[in-house]
Design an enzyme around this catalytic site. Structure first.
Site, mmCIF file in Angstrom:
data_model
loop_
_atom_site.group_PDB
_atom_site.id
_atom_site.type_symbol
_atom_site.label_atom_id
_atom_site.label_comp_id
_atom_site.label_asym_id
_atom_site.label_seq_id
_atom_site.Cartn_x
_atom_site.Cartn_y
_atom_site.Cartn_z
ATOM 1 N N ARG A 1 0.851 -1.208 0.000
ATOM 2 C CA ARG A 1 0.000 0.000 0.000
ATOM 3 C C ARG A 1 0.878 1.245 0.000
ATOM 4 O O ARG A 1 1.540 1.576 0.990
ATOM 5 C CB ARG A 1 -0.896 0.002 1.248
ATOM 6 N N GLU B 1 -2.229 9.015 -11.362
ATOM 7 C CA GLU B 1 -1.825 7.781 -12.042
ATOM 8 C C GLU B 1 -1.856 7.981 -13.558
ATOM 9 O O GLU B 1 -2.859 8.448 -14.097
ATOM 10 C CB GLU B 1 -2.799 6.664 -11.649
ATOM 11 N N ARG C 1 2.056 -6.580 -9.808
ATOM 12 C CA ARG C 1 2.542 -6.036 -8.525
ATOM 13 C C ARG C 1 2.667 -7.110 -7.435
ATOM 14 O O ARG C 1 3.156 -6.824 -6.345
ATOM 15 C CB ARG C 1 1.654 -4.873 -8.054
ATOM 16 N N HIS D 1 0.582 3.784 -10.732
ATOM 17 C CA HIS D 1 -0.400 4.196 -9.706
ATOM 18 C C HIS D 1 0.316 4.944 -8.565
ATOM 19 O O HIS D 1 0.355 4.470 -7.414
ATOM 20 C CB HIS D 1 -1.063 2.909 -9.189
HETATM 21 O O1 TA6 Z 1 -6.866 4.124 -8.770
HETATM 22 C C1 TA6 Z 1 -7.850 4.184 -7.826
HETATM 23 C C2 TA6 Z 1 -8.227 2.779 -7.404
HETATM 24 O O2 TA6 Z 1 -8.604 2.021 -8.515
HETATM 25 C C3 TA6 Z 1 -9.345 2.888 -6.367
HETATM 26 O O3 TA6 Z 1 -10.585 2.528 -6.849
HETATM 27 C C4 TA6 Z 1 -8.835 2.107 -5.179
HETATM 28 O O4 TA6 Z 1 -9.437 0.911 -5.009
HETATM 29 C C5 TA6 Z 1 -7.337 2.073 -5.443
HETATM 30 O O5 TA6 Z 1 -7.125 2.126 -6.801
HETATM 31 C C6 TA6 Z 1 -6.478 1.083 -4.731
HETATM 32 O O6 TA6 Z 1 -6.645 -0.208 -5.179
HETATM 33 P P1 TA6 Z 1 -5.971 -1.394 -4.392
HETATM 34 O O7 TA6 Z 1 -6.284 -2.623 -5.195
HETATM 35 O O8 TA6 Z 1 -4.492 -1.109 -4.333
HETATM 36 O O9 TA6 Z 1 -6.582 -1.415 -3.026
#
Ligand code: TA6
Length: 282
Positions: A60, A255, A83, A152
């Site tokens: 995260r 992103e 990832r 991201h």
């Molecule tokens: O880019 C935004 C997003 O798609 C959100 O909807 C949110 O869920 C985030 O990415 C994080 O995703 P993750 O799978 O890392 O929890």
């Protein structure tokens, strides 16, 4: 200088230090978790204090590379599998004020259980006063395939309420917080509530953190047709086990992507590059 380390949870990571910056990249996901130019006093990249460092679990924060799909896919992990896999470091060069690392992930019997095509995916990081991330997909098979993808990036901000983005005026976006409604944004983009917007945008953005007077310039490759802006806000932060309840206060995701309409079809032997370029004014 680049040094290799193994964490307590047996994950391999690299630490980079040169005259211009310090950085950390994990082999899992070729995932950058830290980059800070020496001319700026605060982190540039946000990493969750509750990030889980366990093999196979996405980290995260930092810069997850979402590939070969962005977002949810029924029965599969969110944002693809790249990832969650260990990549291989295939090249590393050090200079006084810039280091360059190249990672590769190749299709295998295991990846073929998740998506059928043959590929070679490379991630190049150029780490100096500025940061470049270049994600290249090569189709090494005999039939074409389609991907969606995103770099991201989680940016650190001192106070999200005093943070905004310039460069999105007049841009259309899909509002994921409002039943995927198509909207047009006007003016600067503030963070006063949950934001999850997929913008049709190929342009350069500026992330302004007024509380510290810092500007981060976020550019990308021209054929990235979408830019996602995300902040989970209060309730969603509370619902994520790897995010502190107040985590949303100090982060903003910008992103670079090829998502939805911008999905890329890749022919045999073709290479497609997605890149993001980051510079910090002080
Ligand atoms: O880019 C935004 C997003 O798609 C959100 O909807 C949110 O869920 C985030 O990415 C994080 O995703 P993750 O799978 O890392 O929890």
């Amino acid at each position: 200088m680049i040094s290799k380390h193994i964490s307590a949870s047996k994950q391999t990571f690299f630490q980079i230090e040169n005259k211009a910056c310090t950085a950390t990249i994990y082999l899992q996901g070729a995932h950058l978790t830290h980059w800070q130019p020496k001319h700026t006093a605060l982190p540039v990249i946000w990493l969750s204090d509750n990030a889980i460092f366990e093999q196979g679990t996405a980290i995260r924060g930092g810069i997850p590379l979402c590939w070969p799909w962005f977002g949810d896919k029924e029965g599969d992990t969110t944002h693809g599998f790249a990832r969650n896999f260990d990549w291989e470091l295939i090249d590393a060069t050090s200079n006084e004020d810039i280091d360059e690392l190249k990672f590769v992930l190749k299709s295998s019997e295991t990846t073929k259980t998740l998506c059928p095509f043959d590929f070679e995916l490379t991630a190049v990081y150029k780490l100096g006063k500025e940061l470049a991330i270049e994600l290249t997909t090569e189709n090494t098979g005999e039939s074409s395939f389609e991907i969606t993808q995103a770099i991201h990036t989680y940016f650190y901000v001192q106070d999200v309420l005093k943070t905004y983005i310039d460069g999105l005026d007049g841009r259309q976006y899909i509002d994921k917080t409002d039943h995927l409604a198509m909207k047009t944004h006007h003016g600067r983009f503030d963070f006063k509530k949950e934001q999850n917007a997929i913008f049709s945008s190929q342009g350069v953005l500026e992330l302004i953190d007024e509380s510290v007077g810092r500007k981060i310039v976020v550019d990308k490759s021209a054929d990235s047709y979408e830019t996602v802006v995300w902040n989970p806000w209060i309730e969603r932060s509370k619902n994520m086990i790897d995010m502190p309840d107040d985590g949303y206060k100090t982060m903003v995701c910008i992103e670079a992507g090829n998502i939805g309409k911008g999905a890329v079809n890749i022919l045999p032997n073709q290479k497609v590059k997605l890149a993001q370029y980051i510079a910090v004014n002080h």
